[in-house]
Structure formats: C-alpha cells, structure tokens
Design an enzyme around this catalytic site. Structure first.
Site, mmCIF file in Angstrom:
data_model
loop_
_atom_site.group_PDB
_atom_site.id
_atom_site.type_symbol
_atom_site.label_atom_id
_atom_site.label_comp_id
_atom_site.label_asym_id
_atom_site.label_seq_id
_atom_site.Cartn_x
_atom_site.Cartn_y
_atom_site.Cartn_z
ATOM 1 C CD GLN A 141 -1.479 -0.115 3.623
ATOM 2 O OE1 GLN A 141 -2.475 0.434 3.523
ATOM 3 N NE2 GLN A 141 -0.948 -0.552 4.880
ATOM 4 C CE LYS A 193 -9.214 8.095 2.706
ATOM 5 N NZ LYS A 193 -9.257 6.945 2.355
ATOM 6 C CG HIS A 197 -3.747 5.667 4.603
ATOM 7 N ND1 HIS A 197 -3.944 4.681 3.833
ATOM 8 C CD2 HIS A 197 -3.942 5.096 5.976
ATOM 9 C CE1 HIS A 197 -4.007 3.353 4.557
ATOM 10 N NE2 HIS A 197 -4.154 3.721 5.637
ATOM 11 C CE1 TYR A 252 -1.765 -0.295 17.159
ATOM 12 C CE2 TYR A 252 -3.080 0.444 15.027
ATOM 13 C CZ TYR A 252 -2.038 -0.357 15.764
ATOM 14 O OH TYR A 252 -1.236 -1.112 14.999
ATOM 15 C CE1 TYR A 253 -4.579 3.105 11.739
ATOM 16 C CE2 TYR A 253 -5.933 1.969 13.204
ATOM 17 C CZ TYR A 253 -5.196 1.978 12.125
ATOM 18 O OH TYR A 253 -5.180 0.759 11.375
ATOM 19 C CG HIS A 410 -8.895 2.358 11.037
ATOM 20 N ND1 HIS A 410 -8.614 0.911 10.800
ATOM 21 C CD2 HIS A 410 -8.280 3.209 10.321
ATOM 22 C CE1 HIS A 410 -7.667 1.057 9.696
ATOM 23 N NE2 HIS A 410 -7.418 2.377 9.379
ATOM 24 N NE ARG A 435 -3.352 -5.848 10.078
ATOM 25 C CZ ARG A 435 -3.010 -4.484 9.517
ATOM 26 N NH1 ARG A 435 -3.263 -3.154 10.084
ATOM 27 N NH2 ARG A 435 -2.190 -4.429 8.541
#
Length: 716
Positions: A141, A193, A197, A252-253, A410, A435
């Site tokens: 990615q 965006k 990311h 977490y993100y 998420h 995951r």
C-alpha cells in the site's frame, strides 16, 4: 484575519522567492547542533545508550551486502520486511555518519540509494496491493511507501554533503523525484485525503521538498494539491484533531499518525521558523502528544478502542519522537521526562539531547494521570472520552466511557462503551482489532474477516445492544452523521462521574449511560457505579454484556453450564461468534457475579426495573480458521421485551489471594441490597448497603450542579 489566512499569505511570499538557503542535516539532527549532540553522547547516559543502539545496528547492516529486492510480498513477507529494514538502515547509518564522521556509513547509504535509483522506475504497482487501498510500488500500500520516504529522506539529508554531486543528481532524479510524482499524482486522492494515510503522504512529500529545495512540493504538502488550504497538512491538523488534541480514529491511530505530524512540523520549524508551526491552533501538537499519553493506562498500554493492536504502549517510537519534540521544541514539561525514562531511549537529535540532559540533571517529575473529559471533533463538539482515575500509578483504578464520534473506517460500533482497569490490568476489556499485523501466514497480515463480523460489532463491547443488532446497523456512513453528547462530567475527590447520551444508534431509541467512581467509608477501593437507561417508542429486546478478564468464582445464582451441543447466541451482528455457555432467569431483579482477576476479587452487583436473564458467554463460535482470541462475558438481558429499562450495576474491588502461601483474604463482597428505587427521564435513585451503612444516591440528568449526590446515609 484568522491564523490559516496569515499562514497562506506568508507561504505565498516565501515561495515566490524560494526557500531559505540549504543546509544539511536540517530535520531532527541539525548541522548547528551536531557537535553538541556528539558531546552529549559522552555526557548523558540516555543519549549514549540510544546512540550505541543505533550505531550497533548500523555496524551490523554495513557488513551485509546491499539487498534491494523487487517488491513481491505483502505485509510481513520477505521483500516487505527487507525494504523496512533498508529504510531503518539508511536512517541509522545517517546518524552514525554524523556523530562518528566515519565515511563508511555515508557510502553505504549512497550505494543503497543508487541501487534503489537503478530500479525504482521499472517497478509497477505492487503485485499484492491491498484491496480498497491505494497500492504502493515498494510496498503493498502507498502508505508504507510514504513511511519509507519519511525515514529515507532523513538519512539522505544526513549524508547529503558526503555524496558527490553526480551521485546526488542520480539519486534525486531517478529516485526521489519519481517518488514525489508517484505520491502527488498517482496517489492524488490519498495525498489530499484527511486521514492518517494522507498525513504520511504530505509529510513524505513536504520533507522531501525541503531537503531537495523544491518549494512547490512543500506548498502542496502544506495546502493540498490545489494549494487552496482545503487539503494538506494544515487542514489535517484542523480536521483530524479536537481542540484537546484527540485524534478522531482513536488512541492507537493517534499514536501512529503522530510521527508524520511531528516530523513534518520539525522540518517546517527548522526551515521556516517564522511560520511558528508549533504555536498553530494553540500548540495543538503539544496537546496531541500529551493527550496520547493520557490515553494510556498506567502500564503504558493505549486504550484499545476502535481498530487497535492491544500490545502497543507509549514506548512505541512514535511517542519517543513526539515526547522529545514536545519537551524540546514546544514546552519543557518536567513530567514528560518521567515517561522518557520509562521509554528508555531518546532520538539521537537536537531534541533528544535536551531530554537526556534534563534527565541527567534530575529535572524529571512523576507523570500525572488525570481524570478528564477529552473532546472529539475538529471543533470539539462531536462527543468525546470520559476518563476517571483513582489511586496511585502503582495500583490505579481507571474507567473509560467512550462517547466519541465514529472514528472513520477504523471506528467500532460501540457508543457508550466502558472499559475498566485496576491492579495494572484489564477488568472489563475491549477486544480491539481482529488482526495479526504483518504476519503474512495469517491472511497476509490483513485485517481478518472477523474484524468486521465480530470486533467492530456492538455486542463485542461493554454497551447496550437492541434486538441483537449493532448500532447504526454497522454502517459507517450512517454512524458518521451523529455523535454521542456529554451530559455531565465532574471529578470531585469522593465522586467522579461521567454521563453521556446516544439518541441515533437505533431508530426511536434513546440511550443514556452514567458511570462513576465513588469513595465510601471502609471500602478498599472506589466503587464502580454504572447506570444505563434506555427509552424507546416501542418494545425491544435489550442486552448489556460485560466482557471480563479472570475466572468466575461465585454468583448469586447457580451456574449450570451446558455440557455439550453448545449453540451460538445468534446469527448476525457478532452474535454468531458467541457461545452461550449458561443462562439463568432471575426470580427477582437483582444478583451478582464474582470474578478472580490477577489475584484480586471483583464482584459486580446488578439490578434493573425489569426481570433479568443472566447469560454466561465465551468467544469462539463460527470461527473456522481459529482466528478469534479468548474472551468471556456475563450478559444482562431483559426477560421480556420492553420500551424502557434501566440497568444498574456496582462493581466492588475486594480481597486478594496468595497462591504461594495458599491464603485468601476478603473473598466475599461487603456490598448488599442493591436496589433501583426509581428511574425516569429526569433522574434515577439507587440504594445499597456497605458493611454497616445504607446509602441512597440520586442522579439528576437535568441538573447543572449536584448532578449526582448522596441523599441519605444511615448507619445501623
């Protein structure tokens, strides 16, 4: 004129005349401070050990042949891991070169970058690119390509002056410029965006633009491809963070996104200090770093709400960078040094030097965890997180009420979910993400199908489920339209309380949850009081699960588990993954369950205004690849459909066991006679007795003051 407009005007003036004169290195480690850092390595233990680790890794790397494989594997695969190893090597060798002055490190970086330059433009999009994600060229990615570039450009910056102009031209024209084109043109949507990311993308482009003296790329990185401020770095700071520094995708993100935010900010500050990026939005980045730390329990683990890998702690490299920059470049808070000591490393840089020096001089003060309401949303009006804490960092109670926005893709469907910690571990836990990250042998390291079918579903959390369906029918587009609302938050010494409502998760259903930590005389620890009221325009089935860690040791009813032919609890919305192990229909409206967790007892007393069915559950049904991890719960369910119902529970912490000496202390709860006296739209009144005292509390949902109060205390 607002701050953003001022920034845009300043950028126009600067870019029309070009950037400042180039100087290398110029990001984390700067030319002006290299000598000071080199001296600091000899003087300050934390900086010394951090540098020794980097140099050791660099020394191991340069003894090996350069390996730049054609990309072929997904996350965790051989080529994926090799390219990750390469960008770390490039950065480590860059640092080693600057501090040791040994040209062998710079030559290794040069040769590796030339090897990439010889191949990069021949590579197509990655053959195993992730579904529904922009594919990269080096990795599966584009996100990972951006990470590669963020690290690599720092290493290049450090060896820049040691590389001959001809080789620099090859590296820049055949590697970095094609990468810039790929990230801004081929990945146009991701570049613009508002998402983590996008953050990594603009940071990679902006930092590269500074080092290569390409002001047009820096401007795009800051303001978006159209340079209108609707996208890019500044827009991401505005839209992804609340005024309190909370990142909408969750802790977490937040941890993951912080690194590109702070690295790019450092580059901006070094190249264009007059922009005062660290002052932007009232020192928003400093708040984000502090908030990240507050979003951990005392063992350092992040609250695992939304898609989260539960092993992450504030020792992660992103928080090492963030903490170093927060202390050195924004505000030198002494409590940050306490966390830096626990991280056991600093960045070998200008900022790391300041942190290591301050620690060596004894300036550290204990980190203070706070009870607080942390707002969500760019304007702070999209709900938030209520955090209640009691006790020392060595043995702290912590309650989290999640009343935040959806958190984009998420996010989980868990409005008004609670998490409860004590004794350095989880009591009522959150599953996190399903995951096995970067483990290619397990579905290629992707999120598992069970992330959608189980981990995101409402029943996987400690919150109310209506008619065995998830909030918003598990549709992100619907959930993003609404957010819970704060009703009340206060943190007085004897009563900490947070209350929030959610009125859109189910059509015609209003949910209100109030959770509190209450001190009462004689109790070993605060009581966790939880009142969940649901009101609907028609009758429904209500389920309230409590997913717990530990072993069931007692209950007010006889538990008779099914001996064979276990059945799944339902067919959809996560119920298909739950084994129904036992169930008991209570003859009255009260009961209790007692759990032994980490040598300590936790007894949850519960009651309702309707008769309850208590179900004992475990995770694992309909799991053909054995992907789901272990988990147990007791679920409070209404015995009959109802339009209104109030669930009340009080969890008491008591006693302990010593397995070595085989002793047990205070195994039985001292709380008795929990009752729901009344409950309606305006208030709830509960009563219970503890030892020789009877208590009655009133919770007034409409009161601005005295929201919750003790209205009667009788000793007998």
């Amino acid at each position: 004129m607002n701050y953003l407009k001022k920034v845009v005007i300043v950028f126009y003036c600067l870019f029309s005349g070009g950037l400042y004169a180039q100087q290398h290195p110029s990001i984390m480690l700067t030319k002006a401070n290299v000598d000071a850092v080199r001296e600091g390595v000899e003087l300050y233990p934390l900086l010394k050990t951090s540098y020794q680790e980097i140099k050791q890794q660099a020394d191991v790397a340069i003894k090996q042949a350069i390996n730049v494989p054609v990309p072929a594997d997904g996350g965790g695969g051989v080529t994926h891991e090799q390219h990750k190893k390469n960008y770390n090597t490039i950065l480590n060798c860059g640092v080693a070169y600057q501090l040791s002055k040994d040209i062998k490190y710079a030559n290794y970086v040069k040769d590796m970058l030339l090897a990439y330059a010889a191949q990069y433009q021949k590579w197509p999009l990655h053959p195993k690119r992730k579904e529904n994600h922009q594919g990269g060229k080096i990795f599966w990615q584009a996100l990972n390509d951006c990470v590669w570039q963020v690290y690599t450009i720092q290493g290049y910056d450090m060896v820049y002056d040691a590389i001959a102009p001809k080789d620099r031209a090859t590296i820049e024209n055949k590697l970095f410029m094609p990468i810039l084109k790929f990230l801004t043109v081929d990945c146009y949507t991701t570049f613009n965006k508002i998402h983590n990311h996008g953050t990594w993308n603009v940071a990679a482009v902006g930092m590269t633009g500074y080092v290569l003296n390409k002001p047009e790329y820096v401007e795009m990185a800051l303001k978006g491809s159209k340079k209108d401020g609707k996208a890019g770095y500044l827009a991401q700071i505005d839209q992804l963070f609340s005024p309190d520094g909370y990142y909408m995708e969750g802790p977490y993100y937040q941890r993951y996104a912080l690194l590109p935010f702070v690295l790019f900010a450092k580059a901006i500050n070094n190249y264009q200090p007059n922009l005062k990026i660290f002052e932007y939005r009232d020192q928003l980045l400093a708040k984000a770093i502090n908030t990240s730390l507050q979003l951990t329990y005392t063992d350092g683990t992040f609250f695992p709400i939304n898609d989260a890998i539960k092993d992450k702690t504030y020792e992660t490299i992103e928080l090492v960078y963030g903490l170093n920059l927060a202390y050195a470049d924004i505000k030198p808070e002494a409590f940050l040094l306490d966390v830096a000591q626990k991280q056991k490393k600093v960045i070998v840089s200008d900022a790391g030097l300041k942190v290591a020096k301050a620690i060596a001089e004894g300036q550290s003060q204990p980190f203070k965890y706070l009870s607080q309401w942390i707002k969500d949303g760019g304007n702070g009006n999209e709900g938030g997180l209520g955090i209640l804490r009691s006790g020392s960092n060595q043995d702290q109670q912590c309650l989290l009420l999640k009343a935040a926005s959806q958190g984009m893709g998420h996010g989980h469907f868990d409005r008004l979910n609670i998490l409860y910690y004590d004794n350095n571990g989880e009591v009522f836990f959150d599953y996190g993400a399903s995951r096995f990250i970067n483990i290619e042998t397990k579905r290629g390291g992707h999120y598992l199908p069970e992330n959608n079918s189980w981990a995101k579903q409402t029943v996987a959390h400690n919150t109310l489920v209506v008619d065995q369906q998830s909030h918003y029918h598990a549709k992100v587009s619907e959930a993003e339209k609404y957010n819970p609302d704060l009703i009340h938050f206060s943190a007085e010494p004897n009563m900490q309380i947070v209350s929030a409502s959610e009125n859109h998760a189910y059509p015609g259903v209003k949910m209100l949850r109030t959770a509190a930590l209450i001190k009462i005389e004689g109790a070993h620890k605060d009581l966790l009081v939880d009142i969940f009221r649901v009101e609907a325009n028609k009758e429904h089935q209500y389920d309230l699960p409590f997913w717990y860690k530990g072993q069931l040791v007692d209950a007010s009813f006889k538990v008779e588990a099914y001996k064979n032919n276990l059945q799944a609890l339902g067919n959809n919305y996560g119920y298909q993954h739950i084994w129904l192990n036992a169930q008991n229909s209570l003859k009255d409206q009260s009961g209790f369950v007692s759990i032994l967790n980490n040598k300590r007892f936790y007894t949850t007393h519960f009651t309702s205004d309707k008769l309850l069915n208590v179900k004992m559950l475990s995770i694992g049904a309909n799991d053909p690849e054995m992907s789901l991890t272990e988990g147990k719960a007791f679920m409070l369910s209404s015995q009959a459909n109802a339009s209104e119902q109030t669930f009340v529970s009080i969890t008491e912490t008591h006693g302990n066991i010593d397995p070595v000496n085989e002793t047990v202390e205070s195994a039985y709860s001292q709380l008795r006679n929990l009752k729901l006296i009344s409950s309606d739209q305006k208030k709830a009144i509960i009563s219970f007795s503890y030892k020789n005292v009877a208590y009655r509390y009133e919770i007034d949902y409409q009161a601005k003051q005295n929201f919750a109060r003790l209205i009667q205390e009788n000793k007998f």
